[in-house]
Scaffold this motif. Structure first.
Motif, PDB file in Angstrom:
ATOM      1  N   GLU A  74       0.816  -1.211   0.000  1.00  0.00           N
ATOM      2  CA  GLU A  74       0.000   0.000   0.000  1.00  0.00           C
ATOM      3  C   GLU A  74       0.858   1.273   0.000  1.00  0.00           C
ATOM      4  O   GLU A  74       0.409   2.334  -0.433  1.00  0.00           O
ATOM      5  CB  GLU A  74      -0.956   0.006   1.197  1.00  0.00           C
ATOM      6  CG  GLU A  74      -0.294  -0.086   2.545  1.00  0.00           C
ATOM      7  CD  GLU A  74      -0.088  -1.532   3.015  1.00  0.00           C
ATOM      8  OE1 GLU A  74       0.055  -1.721   4.235  1.00  0.00           O
ATOM      9  OE2 GLU A  74      -0.074  -2.444   2.150  1.00  0.00           O
ATOM     10  N   PHE A  75       2.095   1.166   0.454  1.00  0.00           N
ATOM     11  CA  PHE A  75       3.033   2.291   0.368  1.00  0.00           C
ATOM     12  C   PHE A  75       3.777   2.266  -0.960  1.00  0.00           C
ATOM     13  O   PHE A  75       3.956   3.295  -1.619  1.00  0.00           O
ATOM     14  CB  PHE A  75       4.033   2.219   1.522  1.00  0.00           C
ATOM     15  CG  PHE A  75       5.184   3.197   1.412  1.00  0.00           C
ATOM     16  CD1 PHE A  75       5.034   4.510   1.828  1.00  0.00           C
ATOM     17  CD2 PHE A  75       6.403   2.801   0.884  1.00  0.00           C
ATOM     18  CE1 PHE A  75       6.091   5.416   1.722  1.00  0.00           C
ATOM     19  CE2 PHE A  75       7.467   3.699   0.767  1.00  0.00           C
ATOM     20  CZ  PHE A  75       7.305   5.004   1.198  1.00  0.00           C
ATOM     21  N   LEU A  76       4.192   1.086  -1.363  1.00  0.00           N
ATOM     22  CA  LEU A  76       5.060   0.952  -2.531  1.00  0.00           C
ATOM     23  C   LEU A  76       4.349   1.243  -3.844  1.00  0.00           C
ATOM     24  O   LEU A  76       4.913   1.935  -4.709  1.00  0.00           O
ATOM     25  CB  LEU A  76       5.643  -0.460  -2.553  1.00  0.00           C
ATOM     26  CG  LEU A  76       6.602  -0.789  -3.693  1.00  0.00           C
ATOM     27  CD1 LEU A  76       7.832   0.095  -3.623  1.00  0.00           C
ATOM     28  CD2 LEU A  76       6.995  -2.259  -3.631  1.00  0.00           C
ATOM     29  N   GLN A  77       3.138   0.747  -4.018  1.00  0.00           N
ATOM     30  CA  GLN A  77       2.481   0.832  -5.319  1.00  0.00           C
ATOM     31  C   GLN A  77       2.300   2.277  -5.801  1.00  0.00           C
ATOM     32  O   GLN A  77       2.671   2.592  -6.938  1.00  0.00           O
ATOM     33  CB  GLN A  77       1.143   0.095  -5.284  1.00  0.00           C
ATOM     34  CG  GLN A  77       0.515  -0.109  -6.655  1.00  0.00           C
ATOM     35  CD  GLN A  77       1.405  -0.916  -7.584  1.00  0.00           C
ATOM     36  OE1 GLN A  77       2.093  -1.839  -7.164  1.00  0.00           O
ATOM     37  NE2 GLN A  77       1.422  -0.540  -8.867  1.00  0.00           N
ATOM     38  N   PRO A  78       1.724   3.171  -5.000  1.00  0.00           N
ATOM     39  CA  PRO A  78       1.597   4.553  -5.489  1.00  0.00           C
ATOM     40  C   PRO A  78       2.939   5.233  -5.722  1.00  0.00           C
ATOM     41  O   PRO A  78       3.070   6.077  -6.612  1.00  0.00           O
ATOM     42  CB  PRO A  78       0.800   5.253  -4.381  1.00  0.00           C
ATOM     43  CG  PRO A  78       0.899   4.372  -3.186  1.00  0.00           C
ATOM     44  CD  PRO A  78       1.081   2.989  -3.692  1.00  0.00           C
ATOM     45  N   LEU A  79       3.960   4.863  -4.945  1.00  0.00           N
ATOM     46  CA  LEU A  79       5.295   5.427  -5.155  1.00  0.00           C
ATOM     47  C   LEU A  79       5.854   4.979  -6.500  1.00  0.00           C
ATOM     48  O   LEU A  79       6.347   5.797  -7.292  1.00  0.00           O
ATOM     49  CB  LEU A  79       6.214   4.998  -4.013  1.00  0.00           C
ATOM     50  CG  LEU A  79       7.710   5.312  -4.186  1.00  0.00           C
ATOM     51  CD1 LEU A  79       7.945   6.810  -4.385  1.00  0.00           C
ATOM     52  CD2 LEU A  79       8.495   4.799  -2.982  1.00  0.00           C
ATOM     53  N   VAL A  80       5.770   3.689  -6.790  1.00  0.00           N
ATOM     54  CA  VAL A  80       6.276   3.162  -8.064  1.00  0.00           C
ATOM     55  C   VAL A  80       5.526   3.787  -9.231  1.00  0.00           C
ATOM     56  O   VAL A  80       6.136   4.194 -10.240  1.00  0.00           O
ATOM     57  CB  VAL A  80       6.138   1.619  -8.105  1.00  0.00           C
ATOM     58  CG1 VAL A  80       6.441   1.086  -9.504  1.00  0.00           C
ATOM     59  CG2 VAL A  80       7.078   0.977  -7.087  1.00  0.00           C
ATOM     60  N   GLU A  81       4.223   3.875  -9.109  1.00  0.00           N
ATOM     61  CA  GLU A  81       3.428   4.456 -10.193  1.00  0.00           C
ATOM     62  C   GLU A  81       3.799   5.907 -10.438  1.00  0.00           C
ATOM     63  O   GLU A  81       3.873   6.351 -11.593  1.00  0.00           O
ATOM     64  CB  GLU A  81       1.941   4.328  -9.854  1.00  0.00           C
ATOM     65  CG  GLU A  81       1.430   2.887  -9.892  1.00  0.00           C
ATOM     66  CD  GLU A  81      -0.002   2.758  -9.419  1.00  0.00           C
ATOM     67  OE1 GLU A  81      -0.592   3.795  -9.001  1.00  0.00           O
ATOM     68  OE2 GLU A  81      -0.559   1.637  -9.469  1.00  0.00           O
ATOM     69  N   HIS A  82       4.033   6.660  -9.358  1.00  0.00           N
ATOM     70  CA  HIS A  82       4.406   8.064  -9.519  1.00  0.00           C
ATOM     71  C   HIS A  82       5.776   8.188 -10.186  1.00  0.00           C
ATOM     72  O   HIS A  82       5.961   9.000 -11.103  1.00  0.00           O
ATOM     73  CB  HIS A  82       4.429   8.769  -8.167  1.00  0.00           C
ATOM     74  CG  HIS A  82       4.825  10.216  -8.265  1.00  0.00           C
ATOM     75  ND1 HIS A  82       3.906  11.234  -8.392  1.00  0.00           N
ATOM     76  CD2 HIS A  82       6.055  10.809  -8.302  1.00  0.00           C
ATOM     77  CE1 HIS A  82       4.545  12.386  -8.490  1.00  0.00           C
ATOM     78  NE2 HIS A  82       5.851  12.151  -8.433  1.00  0.00           N
ATOM     79  N   VAL A  83       6.745   7.410  -9.712  1.00  0.00           N
ATOM     80  CA  VAL A  83       8.102   7.473 -10.267  1.00  0.00           C
ATOM     81  C   VAL A  83       8.082   7.148 -11.750  1.00  0.00           C
ATOM     82  O   VAL A  83       8.709   7.839 -12.570  1.00  0.00           O
ATOM     83  CB  VAL A  83       9.034   6.506  -9.502  1.00  0.00           C
ATOM     84  CG1 VAL A  83      10.359   6.337 -10.242  1.00  0.00           C
ATOM     85  CG2 VAL A  83       9.285   7.017  -8.086  1.00  0.00           C
ATOM     86  N   GLN A  84       7.337   6.108 -12.119  1.00  0.00           N
ATOM     87  CA  GLN A  84       7.297   5.685 -13.515  1.00  0.00           C
ATOM     88  C   GLN A  84       6.567   6.685 -14.400  1.00  0.00           C
ATOM     89  O   GLN A  84       7.033   7.018 -15.499  1.00  0.00           O
ATOM     90  CB  GLN A  84       6.631   4.315 -13.612  1.00  0.00           C
ATOM     91  CG  GLN A  84       6.703   3.694 -15.003  1.00  0.00           C
ATOM     92  CD  GLN A  84       6.232   2.253 -14.992  1.00  0.00           C
ATOM     93  OE1 GLN A  84       5.392   1.871 -14.186  1.00  0.00           O
ATOM     94  NE2 GLN A  84       6.785   1.446 -15.879  1.00  0.00           N
TER      95      GLN A  84
END
Length: 332
Positions: free
Chosen positions: A127-137
């Motif tokens: 739940e922390f990682l997914q939005p971070l990865v999506e934003h970075v990409q």
């Protein structure tokens, strides 16, 4: 809006304060048998009076001074009359670097020491990682880390951001071999991933290019990697710049850090205590009118004190977010 995210050890500490506590990890390395008695003896001679083992970066100032002195003498031409350094002196830099490597290794492969996941590798919650990865990409956001753990780099790699002929993220490695030219982007596509204080996967093989070993190599003790630790910054903050300047890969990463900040409109610092003066100075010098946000643990201190601290350290106002659990942050 282009951004750069800079992560500190607070990322790991939020998952497991025991597994990522530097004092605990340093003590564990000292006791687990990976350093032999001779290496411990060499390191112990440079610790402050009364210290039986290294437990903090502040204790390691003399170690780094001594490594530098040994390196100078190792570079002096041998005239045949006997080396400037004793055999112990020649072994000293490798002993210190092996200790740094082992500390970084144990953070990279950290496991939960207790709880329902005991014995499993520490990972960032989805739940922390997914939005971070999506934003970075989606936004080609640059990422820089000050910690040694593989929490973020492994997650981004598993998400495929380093893969393909035109990857979303570049760390300078192609086919496990580092080259500055590998950080150059095709058609300005992609963002940089910068290990500012090194990584236990980096192996120096002398005159050949720096290579990145497979993470699985860190858990196999027989035939453990050689020539390690040169590219890991583990010392008193006053000496961190010295290690960076003597490491080809770290010097390049800091060069690209400045470029990443320059082309970003916002700098976000996450889980970073603010104790690395060399980083604070760089941001203060190049931030200009850029927005600077800081996300840190509420236990660091109260807002008034931290706001004043950050303004002094970073040369201007910051947008400060204090959280009981930094892993609840979503406002990337």
């Amino acid at each position: 809006m282009p951004k750069i995210f800079i992560f500190g050890n607070g990322l790991g500490m939020s998952i497991s304060p025991d597994a990522y506590n530097l004092t605990s990890v340093m003590s564990g390395v000292w006791e687990n048998g990976d350093l032999d008695g001779g290496q411990k003896g060499l390191i112990s001679t440079c610790l402050p009076s009364g210290a039986e083992r290294p437990t903090s970066e502040e204790q390691l100032a003399t170690l780094q001074d001594t490594v530098g002195a040994c390196e100078v003498l190792l570079g002096v031409r041998d005239t045949g009359a006997g080396h400037w350094l004793s055999e112990q002196g020649r072994q000293f830099p490798d002993a210190v670097r092996r200790f740094a490597f082992l500390v970084a290794r144990d953070m990279f492969i950290a496991k939960y020491p207790s709880g329902q996941n005991i014995g499993q590798r520490c990972v960032l919650p989805a739940e922390f990682l997914q939005p971070l990865v999506e934003h970075v990409q989606a936004n080609q956001t640059h990422v820089a880390t000050l910690n040694y753990d593989g929490l973020l780099s492994s997650a981004l790699s598993d998400a495929g951001l380093f893969s393909g002929s035109n990857p979303d993220m570049l760390d300078g490695f192609v086919d496990s071999k580092f080259d500055r030219n590998n950080l150059f982007r095709k058609n300005k596509h992609g963002a940089w991933y910068l290990h500012l204080h090194g990584c236990p996967l980096f192996v120096d093989r002398g005159t050949s290019a720096i290579r990145k070993i497979a993470p699985r190599s860190l858990v196999v003790k027989p035939g453990s990697p050689k020539r390690v630790g040169k590219h890991i910054v583990l010392t008193h903050f006053k000496h961190k710049s010295k290690i960076i300047e003597t490491s080809d890969i770290l010097r390049i990463y800091w060069e690209f850090l400045e470029m990443a900040i320059d082309e970003s409109q916002e700098v976000l610092m996450f889980g970073y205590s603010g104790n690395d003066v060399h980083l604070n100075r760089l941001i203060s010098q190049v931030r200009g009118e850029k927005d600077v946000r800081v996300v840190e643990w509420l236990g660091a201190s109260n807002r008034t004190r931290r706001q004043a601290f950050w303004k002094e350290q970073l040369g201007g106002d910051v947008d400060l977010t204090l959280l009981e659990d930094v892993l609840t942050f979503r406002d990337w």
